[in-house]
Design a protein around this motif. Structure first.
Motif, PDB file in Angstrom:
ATOM      1  N   SER A  79       0.825  -1.209   0.000  1.00  0.00           N
ATOM      2  CA  SER A  79       0.000   0.000   0.000  1.00  0.00           C
ATOM      3  C   SER A  79       0.855   1.253   0.000  1.00  0.00           C
ATOM      4  N   SER A  80       2.049   1.235   0.653  1.00  0.00           N
ATOM      5  CA  SER A  80       2.900   2.430   0.638  1.00  0.00           C
ATOM      6  C   SER A  80       3.495   2.627  -0.750  1.00  0.00           C
ATOM      7  N   ASP A  81       3.820   1.534  -1.464  1.00  0.00           N
ATOM      8  CA  ASP A  81       4.325   1.657  -2.834  1.00  0.00           C
ATOM      9  C   ASP A  81       3.253   2.231  -3.754  1.00  0.00           C
ATOM     10  N   ALA A  82       2.012   1.815  -3.589  1.00  0.00           N
ATOM     11  CA  ALA A  82       0.925   2.297  -4.434  1.00  0.00           C
ATOM     12  C   ALA A  82       0.672   3.775  -4.211  1.00  0.00           C
ATOM     13  N   ASP A 135       2.877   6.045  -3.455  1.00  0.00           N
ATOM     14  CA  ASP A 135       3.971   6.842  -3.997  1.00  0.00           C
ATOM     15  C   ASP A 135       4.048   6.791  -5.516  1.00  0.00           C
ATOM     16  N   ALA A 136       3.328   5.900  -6.155  1.00  0.00           N
ATOM     17  CA  ALA A 136       3.401   5.748  -7.611  1.00  0.00           C
ATOM     18  C   ALA A 136       2.777   6.960  -8.295  1.00  0.00           C
ATOM     19  N   PRO A 137       3.478   7.527  -9.282  1.00  0.00           N
ATOM     20  CA  PRO A 137       2.910   8.681  -9.994  1.00  0.00           C
ATOM     21  C   PRO A 137       1.775   8.240 -10.923  1.00  0.00           C
ATOM     22  N   LEU A 138       0.862   9.156 -11.173  1.00  0.00           N
ATOM     23  CA  LEU A 138      -0.244   8.890 -12.084  1.00  0.00           C
ATOM     24  C   LEU A 138       0.248   8.989 -13.529  1.00  0.00           C
ATOM     25  N   PRO A 139      -0.368   8.291 -14.455  1.00  0.00           N
ATOM     26  CA  PRO A 139       0.000   8.440 -15.870  1.00  0.00           C
ATOM     27  C   PRO A 139      -0.188   9.892 -16.323  1.00  0.00           C
TER      28      PRO A 139
END
Length: 165
Positions: free
Chosen positions: A23-26, A28-32
């Motif tokens: 959940s922490s990786d998700a 921090d992931a940038p949006l397209p």
């Protein structure tokens, strides 16, 4: 600490820590980059619910739908449920709810199932915390037959000994 308790804690903590990492990786992931803009806000249309109380005290709500297939959905809720079970008979409401579908004074469980199939319908029952809920959904062309069956299930259950066993 004994081995069983250690194994149980390990079995619980490993999946929880993996979920936390995922959940922490998700987050921090940038949006397209080329996402379309948000659409304009639209308000939901008000529901056109017709309410009526029958002479026997039964409250009826009708919510017509004009979209989708020609289906009808009936819900009958009766007070009681799991909270009404006494300590000597826990789960009684759940048993009662499931047995309602197993035949009536006029139809055995097989005939109930065959009738539902011929109506293009299904029948459900559930014991909730504060009530027992019966539902029936099917083709609107068979609405009269379906409501007759639903009322029969609610008012004239058979509780046949072979079904109860």
């Amino acid at each position: 600490m004994n081995t069983q308790l250690s194994s149980l804690l390990f079995a619980l903590l490993v999946p929880l820590s993996m979920v936390a990492l995922m959940s922490s990786d998700a987050a921090d992931a940038p949006l397209p980059k080329n996402l379309p803009a948000y659409g304009a806000e639209r308000s939901l249309p008000p529901l056109q619910i017709a309410q009526k109380t029958l002479p026997n005290g039964l409250m009826v709500w009708v919510l017509p739908r004009t979209d989708g297939p020609p289906k009808v959905h009936f819900v009958l809720a009766v007070r009681g449920g799991l909270a009404a079970d006494d300590f000597q008979h826990p789960g009684f409401a759940q048993l009662l709810a499931h047995m309602l579908k197993e035949g009536t004074a006029l139809r055995d469980s097989r005939r109930v199932a065959e009738n539902l199939q011929s109506y293009g319908a299904e029948l459900g029952s559930e014991a909730a915390d504060d009530g027992i809920v019966l539902t029936a959904s099917g083709l609107s062309s068979n609405a009269a037959k379906l409501i007759t069956l639903l009322s029969e299930v609610a008012l004239q259950p058979a509780f046949a000994p072979d079904e109860v066993d």
